[in-house]
Motif scaffolding. Structure first.
Motif, PDB file in Angstrom:
ATOM      1  N   TYR A  70       0.857  -1.181   0.000  1.00 42.91           N
ATOM      2  CA  TYR A  70       0.000   0.000   0.000  1.00 42.91           C
ATOM      3  C   TYR A  70       0.888   1.223   0.000  1.00 42.91           C
ATOM      4  CZ  TYR A  70      -3.691  -3.219   1.449  1.00 42.91           C
ATOM      5  OH  TYR A  70      -4.575  -4.247   1.513  1.00 42.91           O
TER       6      TYR A  70
ATOM      7  N   MET B 132       1.184   4.931   1.000  1.00 41.84           N
ATOM      8  CA  MET B 132       0.543   5.967   1.819  1.00 41.84           C
ATOM      9  C   MET B 132       1.414   7.208   1.729  1.00 41.84           C
ATOM     10  SD  MET B 132      -2.001   4.395   3.625  1.00 41.84           S
ATOM     11  CE  MET B 132      -2.141   5.155   5.239  1.00 41.84           C
TER      12      MET B 132
ATOM     13  N   VAL C  19       3.834   0.626   2.451  1.00 40.15           N
ATOM     14  CA  VAL C  19       3.575  -0.400   3.461  1.00 40.15           C
ATOM     15  C   VAL C  19       3.535  -1.749   2.772  1.00 40.15           C
ATOM     16  CG1 VAL C  19       1.996  -1.175   5.254  1.00 40.15           C
ATOM     17  CG2 VAL C  19       2.196   1.278   4.756  1.00 40.15           C
TER      18      VAL C  19
ATOM     19  N   ALA D 298       2.269  -4.924   3.223  1.00 40.25           N
ATOM     20  CA  ALA D 298       1.324  -5.700   4.046  1.00 40.25           C
ATOM     21  C   ALA D 298       1.532  -7.190   3.832  1.00 40.25           C
ATOM     22  CB  ALA D 298      -0.101  -5.299   3.707  1.00 40.25           C
TER      23      ALA D 298
ATOM     24  N   SER E  88      -1.315  -7.767  15.549  1.00 42.28           N
ATOM     25  CA  SER E  88      -2.049  -6.741  14.811  1.00 42.28           C
ATOM     26  C   SER E  88      -1.122  -6.038  13.821  1.00 42.28           C
ATOM     27  CB  SER E  88      -2.622  -5.730  15.803  1.00 42.28           C
ATOM     28  OG  SER E  88      -3.362  -4.767  15.097  1.00 42.28           O
ATOM     29  N   GLY E  89      -1.567  -5.898  12.596  1.00 46.73           N
ATOM     30  CA  GLY E  89      -0.767  -5.225  11.577  1.00 46.73           C
ATOM     31  C   GLY E  89       0.212  -6.132  10.875  1.00 46.73           C
ATOM     32  N   SER E  90       0.174  -7.436  11.198  1.00 50.39           N
ATOM     33  CA  SER E  90       1.147  -8.343  10.591  1.00 50.39           C
ATOM     34  C   SER E  90       0.772  -8.740   9.164  1.00 50.39           C
ATOM     35  CB  SER E  90       1.284  -9.596  11.471  1.00 50.39           C
ATOM     36  OG  SER E  90       0.016 -10.198  11.623  1.00 50.39           O
ATOM     37  N   GLY E  91      -0.453  -8.468   8.766  1.00 47.92           N
ATOM     38  CA  GLY E  91      -0.846  -8.758   7.385  1.00 47.92           C
ATOM     39  C   GLY E  91      -1.872  -9.864   7.239  1.00 47.92           C
ATOM     40  N   LYS E  92      -2.537 -10.244   8.329  1.00 52.62           N
ATOM     41  CA  LYS E  92      -3.513 -11.339   8.281  1.00 52.62           C
ATOM     42  C   LYS E  92      -4.703 -10.976   7.393  1.00 52.62           C
ATOM     43  CE  LYS E  92      -4.323 -11.248  12.692  1.00 52.62           C
ATOM     44  NZ  LYS E  92      -3.490 -10.127  13.158  1.00 52.62           N
ATOM     45  N   SER E  93      -5.287  -9.763   7.652  1.00 52.66           N
ATOM     46  CA  SER E  93      -6.467  -9.380   6.868  1.00 52.66           C
ATOM     47  C   SER E  93      -6.126  -9.232   5.398  1.00 52.66           C
ATOM     48  CB  SER E  93      -7.048  -8.074   7.396  1.00 52.66           C
ATOM     49  OG  SER E  93      -7.576  -8.281   8.676  1.00 52.66           O
ATOM     50  N   THR E  94      -4.898  -8.758   5.157  1.00 48.26           N
ATOM     51  CA  THR E  94      -4.458  -8.644   3.765  1.00 48.26           C
ATOM     52  C   THR E  94      -4.483 -10.014   3.095  1.00 48.26           C
ATOM     53  OG1 THR E  94      -3.062  -6.811   4.444  1.00 48.26           O
ATOM     54  CG2 THR E  94      -2.547  -7.830   2.329  1.00 48.26           C
TER      55      THR E  94
HETATM   56  N1  LIG Z   1      -6.118  -0.140   2.641  1.00 47.52           N
HETATM   57  C1  LIG Z   1      -4.921   0.030   3.223  1.00 47.52           C
HETATM   58  N2  LIG Z   1      -4.230   1.133   2.950  1.00 47.52           N
HETATM   59  C2  LIG Z   1      -2.991   1.318   3.516  1.00 47.52           C
HETATM   60  N3  LIG Z   1      -2.438   0.469   4.353  1.00 47.52           N
HETATM   61  C3  LIG Z   1      -3.123  -0.655   4.668  1.00 47.52           C
HETATM   62  C4  LIG Z   1      -4.383  -0.922   4.124  1.00 47.52           C
HETATM   63  N4  LIG Z   1      -4.822  -2.108   4.619  1.00 47.52           N
HETATM   64  C5  LIG Z   1      -3.842  -2.539   5.430  1.00 47.52           C
HETATM   65  N5  LIG Z   1      -2.831  -1.685   5.470  1.00 47.52           N
HETATM   66  C6  LIG Z   1      -1.609  -1.837   6.210  1.00 47.52           C
HETATM   67  O1  LIG Z   1      -1.081  -3.096   5.950  1.00 47.52           O
HETATM   68  C7  LIG Z   1      -0.567  -3.685   7.130  1.00 47.52           C
HETATM   69  C8  LIG Z   1      -1.214  -5.018   7.368  1.00 47.52           C
HETATM   70  O2  LIG Z   1      -2.605  -4.802   7.661  1.00 47.52           O
HETATM   71  P1  LIG Z   1      -3.629  -5.941   7.973  1.00 47.52           P
HETATM   72  O3  LIG Z   1      -4.960  -5.319   8.061  1.00 47.52           O
HETATM   73  O4  LIG Z   1      -3.445  -7.024   6.991  1.00 47.52           O
HETATM   74  O5  LIG Z   1      -3.192  -6.417   9.421  1.00 47.52           O
HETATM   75  P2  LIG Z   1      -3.857  -7.502  10.374  1.00 47.52           P
HETATM   76  O6  LIG Z   1      -2.857  -8.524  10.581  1.00 47.52           O
HETATM   77  O7  LIG Z   1      -5.152  -7.910   9.818  1.00 47.52           O
HETATM   78  O8  LIG Z   1      -4.085  -6.667  11.688  1.00 47.52           O
HETATM   79  P3  LIG Z   1      -5.295  -6.767  12.750  1.00 47.52           P
HETATM   80  O9  LIG Z   1      -5.002  -7.961  13.578  1.00 47.52           O
HETATM   81  O10 LIG Z   1      -5.164  -5.499  13.511  1.00 47.52           O
HETATM   82  O11 LIG Z   1      -6.535  -6.836  11.955  1.00 47.52           O
HETATM   83  C9  LIG Z   1      -0.807  -2.697   8.255  1.00 47.52           C
HETATM   84  O12 LIG Z   1       0.382  -2.000   8.479  1.00 47.52           O
HETATM   85  C10 LIG Z   1      -1.855  -1.786   7.713  1.00 47.52           C
HETATM   86  O13 LIG Z   1      -1.677  -0.485   8.214  1.00 47.52           O
END
Ligand SMILES: Nc1ncnc2c1ncn2[C@@H]1O[C@H](COP(=O)(O)OP(=O)(O)OP(=O)(O)O)[C@@H](O)[C@H]1O
Ligand SMILES: [Mg+2]
Lengths: 241, 398
Positions: free
Chosen positions: A14, A16, A21, A23, A43-49
């Motif tokens: 991503y 910004m 970033v 992800a 949190s922020g490790s990239g799971k949702s990605t």
């Molecule tokens: N749409 C986006 N635009 C910019 N950065 C993003 C976007 N989505 C995720 N990120 C960044 O990518 C990284 C991974 O995000 P992600 O949501 O995958 O984390 P996560 O493991 O799901 O965290 P959590 O447990 O908090 O949900 C983070 O640093 C986040 O800030």
């Protein structure tokens, strides 16, 4: 055997402003049919990605994602919709049921978009609801149910179009530990029936439910192996094994 | 997802927020009702005018000899000659002489009754029936007899229905009533078709001190070719007078069509103005649909995650807008009929016109078509917005 899910050197970045970033940073792994995998990480490790990419809600920046041998990155929006409908069953943290529809119609939504007829939709939806123990509440609205029951509805919905992969994103996040456990047991049961389950969580004890752990840190895979491996870093909850 | 499923989904959503849906429809309802009432009013006026002209006779060409810009004259005989010359187009003719004097029955003055001098052919031209006694004869013209035929209204009001053989005074001269016409109007009234006296034109011309007769009624054979017949008549008259200003030929059909054309222009302009409120209604629908898309962002995200294509979402919202507009259209039609009936009651009872506000089938079809089109057109933008939502963002939307 081709793996069901395969990440090949997959990146998602991503931009910004002037910071980039990463992800998902050169992730490679594969999941075979019938596996129960937990993707864990802080949190922020990239799971949702990862979950968005596995779920075909998003496409990688580089690298390849093959679902059932087909490259998702090259697909059109319409094809992605079809794949989501046919191959994936989503279970969300916030249940994401449609508040205006009764349970039967909620569970039938994927079948609606699959082009199934009304009679078939109703029959299948009813079967699924009975399977998760809500056969007596077919015509209730989601807001008349407890959180645990709502999550069971969303499991029924995820199963309704017999997907190849069940994708659960923090499915217990909004539940107390006892109902959360029930939901996890349900996922384990699905796995035992031969379903492929991908569970996404930040909680090691929940991840321990799975067979295999993929640990993410800053968008990179730091561990990929059986949950029983001490290096997986998940403590076994005895009763759950 | 099939069309009928999209439709039932749309109906569910509309029904789910009845009040809001109704208010959204209001613009369309008012617009359609307004268009219907205005077009209905126009139709009513046109029918009213057509009926009026029918009583005068749409097959008649009225000739007035003004005598302007010419030293030539034409006698009644000359005009009969004109009729013979144009026998292809006209089958009958009668001179007409309007009397502007007093009409008295005993000492009672008949202020509204029209007395007209006519030829014996006039009754044929107007297809008036004689109920009692006889019509005027050729002999009456020749002899300038003081005889007359009266309308049923006069007979009933002043003679108790038994008028034949009685007398009536026209401009001081005493006339014998030889016949009574059959009733023409459904409701005979003062000054209307049944409140008349017809006397021989020759008698009338002498009585009013006119040297020659200046008005004639010609009947055309083919009502569909009135304008050709009129031109032929004008040519004959030109041959006599050698001046276009010396005569005037008015065809009732032409007059009617000129008047209805004018009326239609006015009604069309009014209907278009009313139609603008339909556009306003459409904007109202668009506005609410945009709000609804925002409110339902999460729903859209969920549906997309579960496999809805952009086209399915798009169709869902467009159909919802179109259905809203169409239901508004149906209510608008009901309201339009309601207001039309109300208008008819007001016009007939308060204004005293015998006129009915009649919305045309065409205007209704147009109104429904327009509302559906407005729904689709104004639903398109919000629907597109919904369809293009990114599922990830939409799912996160609170
Ligand atoms: N749409 C986006 N635009 C910019 N950065 C993003 C976007 N989505 C995720 N990120 C960044 O990518 C990284 C991974 O995000 P992600 O949501 O995958 O984390 P996560 O493991 O799901 O965290 P959590 O447990 O908090 O949900 C983070 O640093 C986040 O800030
Ligand atoms: Mg996350």
């Amino acid at each position: 055997m081709t793996p069901l899910i395969e990440f090949r050197d997959l990146c998602k970045t991503y931009v910004m402003g002037d910071t980039i970033v990463r992800a998902a940073d050169h992730i490679s792994f594969s999941v075979n049919e019938g596996e129960f995998v937990a993707i864990v990480g802080k949190s922020g490790s990239g799971k949702s990605t990862c979950m968005n990419i596995i779920g075909c809600l998003d496409v990688p920046t580089s690298g390849e994602y093959l679902l059932d041998g087909r490259n998702v990155g090259a697909m059109s929006k319409n094809e992605l919709s079809e794949i989501r409908n046919a191959k994936l069953g989503f279970i969300f943290q916030q249940y994401n049921l449609l508040p205006k529809l009764d349970l039967l119609d909620n569970v039938a939504v994927p079948l609606l978009y699959a082009g199934k007829g009304k009679r078939e939709r109703r029959a299948t939806a009813q079967k699924m609801l009975e399977r998760v123990g809500l056969g007596d509440k077919l015509h209730n609205r989601p807001n008349q149910l407890s959180g645990g029951q709502q999550q069971r509805v969303s499991i029924a919905r995820a199963l309704s179009n017999s997907p190849s992969v069940i994708l659960a994103d923090e499915p217990t996040g909004a539940l107390d530990s006892r109902t959360g456990r029930e939901v996890l047991e349900m996922l384990q049961a699905l796995h035992k029936e031969g379903n492929t389950v991908v569970l996404i969580t930040h909680d090691n004890s929940i991840a321990a439910t799975a067979q295999r752990i993929i640990r993410l840190e800053d968008g990179r895979v730091t561990f990929d192996g059986p949950a029983s491996d001490p290096k997986a870093g998940v403590e076994k909850a005895g009763a759950m094994a | 997802m099939s069309f009928s499923e999209s439709l039932s989904l749309a109906l569910q959503n509309i029904w789910g927020s009845k009040m809001r849906s109704f208010l959204t429809m209001l613009g369309i309802i008012i617009g359609i009702a307004a268009v219907m009432v205005i077009v209905g009013l126009g139709n009513g006026m046109e029918n009213y005018m057509t009926d009026m002209f029918k009583t005068i006779g749409t097959n008649i060409c009225e000739v007035t000899l003004t005598g302007r810009d010419t030293s030539r004259t034409a006698s009644v005989e000359d005009m009969y000659e004109v009729l013979r010359d144009n026998a292809r187009y006209f089958d009958n003719m009668s001179p007409t002489v309007s009397m502007r004097g007093s009409i008295k029955v005993g000492t009672e003055e008949l202020d509204y009754t029209n007395a007209t001098g006519v030829a014996e052919t006039y009754f044929e031209i107007k297809s008036y029936e004689i109920a009692e006694g006889r019509a005027l004869h050729y002999m009456d013209m020749e002899a300038r007899s003081r005889v007359c035929v009266i309308g049923s209204y006069v007979a009933n009001e002043y003679y108790g229905g038994h008028a034949v053989g009685e007398t009536i005074r026209i401009n001081g001269a005493e006339f014998t009533i030889v016949g009574v016409m059959a009733q023409e109007d459904d409701e005979p009234a003062r000054g209307m078709t049944d409140d008349v006296v017809y006397l021989p034109y020759s008698t009338a011309a002498r009585l009013s001190g006119l040297g020659s007769v200046s008005s004639y009624s010609f009947t055309v054979i083919d009502e569909d070719n009135v304008s050709i017949a009129k031109t032929a008549l004008e040519n004959s008259l030109y041959d006599i007078f050698r001046s276009e200003d010396a005569y005037m030929v008015i065809s009732m059909t032409q007059l009617l069509s000129v008047m209805t054309d004018m009326l239609n222009v006015v009604i069309t302009i009014l209907a278009v103005i009313a139609g603008i409120s339909l556009v306003v209604g459409g904007v109202g629908i668009m506005n609410i649909m945009l709000v609804s898309v925002t409110e339902r962002t999460r729903e859209i995200g969920i549906r997309k995650a579960l496999g809805a294509k952009e086209s399915s979402i798009m169709v869902q919202f467009v159909i919802e807008a179109a259905v809203t507009a169409c239901i508004g259209g149906i209510f608008g039609i009901i309201a339009g009929f309601g207001f039309s009936s109300l208008g008819t009651v007001i016009i007939t009872n308060i204004l005293g016109f015998d006129m009915e506000v009649t919305p045309s089938a065409g205007s209704i079809v147009l109104a429904v078509g327009a509302s559906a089109a407005i729904g689709v057109a104004f639903g398109f933008l919000p629907a597109r917005k919904a369809a293009l939502l990114n599922p990830i963002d939409a799912l996160r939307y609170e």
